[in-house]
Scaffold this active site. Structure first.
Site, PDB file in Angstrom:
ATOM      1  N   HIS A 137     -54.403  -4.603  17.781  1.00  0.00           N
ATOM      2  CA  HIS A 137     -53.512  -4.503  18.945  1.00  0.00           C
ATOM      3  C   HIS A 137     -54.212  -3.777  20.096  1.00  0.00           C
ATOM      4  O   HIS A 137     -54.113  -4.185  21.251  1.00  0.00           O
ATOM      5  CB  HIS A 137     -52.250  -3.697  18.590  1.00  0.00           C
ATOM      6  CG  HIS A 137     -51.403  -4.289  17.503  1.00  0.00           C
ATOM      7  ND1 HIS A 137     -51.260  -3.700  16.283  1.00  0.00           N
ATOM      8  CD2 HIS A 137     -50.627  -5.403  17.478  1.00  0.00           C
ATOM      9  CE1 HIS A 137     -50.443  -4.410  15.530  1.00  0.00           C
ATOM     10  NE2 HIS A 137     -50.039  -5.461  16.231  1.00  0.00           N
ATOM     11  N   HIS A 158     -52.539  -1.136  15.288  1.00  0.00           N
ATOM     12  CA  HIS A 158     -53.865  -0.913  14.719  1.00  0.00           C
ATOM     13  C   HIS A 158     -54.901  -1.343  15.756  1.00  0.00           C
ATOM     14  O   HIS A 158     -54.543  -1.771  16.860  1.00  0.00           O
ATOM     15  CB  HIS A 158     -54.023  -1.675  13.396  1.00  0.00           C
ATOM     16  CG  HIS A 158     -53.634  -3.124  13.474  1.00  0.00           C
ATOM     17  ND1 HIS A 158     -54.309  -4.036  14.259  1.00  0.00           N
ATOM     18  CD2 HIS A 158     -52.616  -3.818  12.901  1.00  0.00           C
ATOM     19  CE1 HIS A 158     -53.745  -5.223  14.126  1.00  0.00           C
ATOM     20  NE2 HIS A 158     -52.707  -5.115  13.331  1.00  0.00           N
ATOM     21  N   GLN A 199     -49.757 -19.304  16.137  1.00  0.00           N
ATOM     22  CA  GLN A 199     -48.876 -18.700  17.142  1.00  0.00           C
ATOM     23  C   GLN A 199     -49.480 -18.832  18.539  1.00  0.00           C
ATOM     24  O   GLN A 199     -48.784 -19.172  19.507  1.00  0.00           O
ATOM     25  CB  GLN A 199     -48.677 -17.223  16.793  1.00  0.00           C
ATOM     26  CG  GLN A 199     -47.968 -16.408  17.838  1.00  0.00           C
ATOM     27  CD  GLN A 199     -47.637 -15.026  17.325  1.00  0.00           C
ATOM     28  OE1 GLN A 199     -46.649 -14.855  16.628  1.00  0.00           O
ATOM     29  NE2 GLN A 199     -48.455 -14.041  17.642  1.00  0.00           N
ATOM     30  N   SER A 231     -54.002  -5.931   9.922  1.00  0.00           N
ATOM     31  CA  SER A 231     -52.634  -6.429  10.020  1.00  0.00           C
ATOM     32  C   SER A 231     -51.696  -5.296   9.634  1.00  0.00           C
ATOM     33  O   SER A 231     -52.015  -4.505   8.727  1.00  0.00           O
ATOM     34  CB  SER A 231     -52.431  -7.607   9.053  1.00  0.00           C
ATOM     35  OG  SER A 231     -51.048  -7.831   8.844  1.00  0.00           O
TER      36      SER A 231
HETATM   37  P1  AMP Z   1     -47.962  -8.405  15.633  1.00  0.00           P
HETATM   38  O1  AMP Z   1     -47.661  -6.985  15.966  1.00  0.00           O
HETATM   39  O2  AMP Z   1     -48.500  -8.608  14.251  1.00  0.00           O
HETATM   40  O3  AMP Z   1     -46.852  -9.346  16.010  1.00  0.00           O
HETATM   41  O4  AMP Z   1     -49.189  -8.825  16.574  1.00  0.00           O
HETATM   42  C1  AMP Z   1     -49.152  -8.638  17.965  1.00  0.00           C
HETATM   43  C2  AMP Z   1     -50.389  -9.265  18.570  1.00  0.00           C
HETATM   44  O5  AMP Z   1     -51.566  -8.675  18.008  1.00  0.00           O
HETATM   45  C3  AMP Z   1     -50.495 -10.774  18.309  1.00  0.00           C
HETATM   46  O6  AMP Z   1     -50.973 -11.423  19.475  1.00  0.00           O
HETATM   47  C4  AMP Z   1     -51.498 -10.834  17.176  1.00  0.00           C
HETATM   48  O7  AMP Z   1     -52.199 -12.059  17.133  1.00  0.00           O
HETATM   49  C5  AMP Z   1     -52.424  -9.691  17.530  1.00  0.00           C
HETATM   50  N1  AMP Z   1     -53.172  -9.218  16.363  1.00  0.00           N
HETATM   51  C6  AMP Z   1     -52.663  -8.904  15.131  1.00  0.00           C
HETATM   52  N2  AMP Z   1     -53.664  -8.563  14.298  1.00  0.00           N
HETATM   53  C7  AMP Z   1     -54.820  -8.655  15.007  1.00  0.00           C
HETATM   54  C8  AMP Z   1     -56.206  -8.436  14.700  1.00  0.00           C
HETATM   55  N3  AMP Z   1     -56.596  -8.042  13.493  1.00  0.00           N
HETATM   56  N4  AMP Z   1     -57.119  -8.643  15.675  1.00  0.00           N
HETATM   57  C9  AMP Z   1     -56.735  -9.042  16.907  1.00  0.00           C
HETATM   58  N5  AMP Z   1     -55.454  -9.274  17.259  1.00  0.00           N
HETATM   59  C10 AMP Z   1     -54.508  -9.083  16.325  1.00  0.00           C
END
Ligand code: AMP
Length: 279
Positions: free
Chosen positions: A37, A34, A153, A185
């Site tokens: 990312h 999204h 994290q 998310s």
């Molecule tokens: P994930 O795919 O949920 O494991 O997230 C991968 C990376 O994207 C991690 O570093 C998350 O912190 C970041 N991330 C997830 N959601 C958001 C968001 N809404 N805004 C900025 N970064 C995000």
């Protein structure tokens, strides 16, 4: 954009890139991308010569009763989004080639991981640290870009990089939100339409805490109660609402140093998290 599945091939590519003097920027993800990312991919693009994005739904960071098999996946869509956002390499390994049957080395963090999501999800950060350590050894990045959305994290991985001397610099990116404040998310997909309307309550609770803090409130109990009152107006069930020291993540009673307001709220299928700095 090149797609690489095998860890050995990714590592070889990374070695060649480094030998030719290219700076590698790395964005680890679990896919179903999204705008959050994509904002991190753009930060990597601005800060490095070659951008590597990984998509790997890491089984070892899911508990036995969590959503590993249900976790949303759409590789074709992700591939296009990565390409459009300027990624050069998409690393997309399988669980089998990341974890051999007799994999037996784990990396865990023993302080910052014990609270908040670490307390609700035993073993979660052990899985996160282990997979990110592996990814760093495979992708060999100069910088790794992580989201502030996952505040715990981010702190755990900064500690891992510091304590284990990983030669990488961590850069963080701000949380990207929907118009009503809901943090983007991959798990928002689990919300029913009615829950989606309610889900901005996490953001509203954080805004409430920020407003009270700005007006001089320093008592953690009163700040938490105000946040709880916002969530209780919805069908969401509080997993935790905490005010913690921004550095140690230990709960505070009075806010004297930079603090983090953090919460996790469960809807029928989605467990959502969010946070805001109070300083
Ligand atoms: P994930 O795919 O949920 O494991 O997230 C991968 C990376 O994207 C991690 O570093 C998350 O912190 C970041 N991330 C997830 N959601 C958001 C968001 N809404 N805004 C900025 N970064 C995000």
């Amino acid at each position: 954009m090149k797609i690489i599945n095998a860890p050995e091939e990714m590592q070889k590519q990374a070695q060649l890139l480094r030998q030719s003097g290219e700076d590698i920027g790395f964005v680890p993800t679990m896919g179903f991308l999204h705008e959050g990312h994509l904002s991190l991919i753009r930060i990597a693009r601005e800060n490095s010569d070659v951008v590597v994005v990984s998509i790997f739904v890491n089984p070892t960071q899911f508990g036995p009763n969590e959503d590993l098999s249900a976790y949303p996946r759409d590789f074709e869509r992700d591939e296009k989004l990565c390409r459009d956002a300027g990624a050069d390499i998409l690393f997309y390994p399988t669980p089998e080639n990341m974890y051999l049957n007799d994999h037996s080395i784990w990396l865990s963090e023993d302080a910052l991981s014990c609270v908040l999501c670490g307390a609700s999800r035993p073993g979660h950060f052990r899985g996160v640290c282990t997979v990110v350590a592996k990814l760093l050894n495979i992708v060999l990045p100069d910088i790794m870009v992580l989201g502030e959305k996952d505040a715990q994290q981010l702190r755990v991985l900064r500690r891992m990089v510091r304590d284990m001397n990983f030669p990488v610099r961590i850069v963080s990116g701000p949380t990207v939100r929907e118009a009503d404040g809901l943090a983007l998310s991959s798990r928002n997909k689990y919300l029913t339409p009615a829950e989606r309307k309610e889900a901005a309550c996490l953001f509203r609770a954080l805004e409430k805490a920020k407003a009270l803090f700005a007006a001089g409130e320093r008592d953690a109990f009163r700040l938490k109660s105000a946040m709880l009152a916002v969530i209780e107006k919805t069908s969401g069930k509080v997993d935790y609402i905490e005010l913690v020291d921004d550095e140690t993540l230990q709960p505070v009673q009075t806010l004297e140093k930079p603090a983090l307001a953090a919460l996790a709220v469960k809807f029928s299928k989605a467990r959502l998290i969010d946070n805001a700095g109070l300083w």
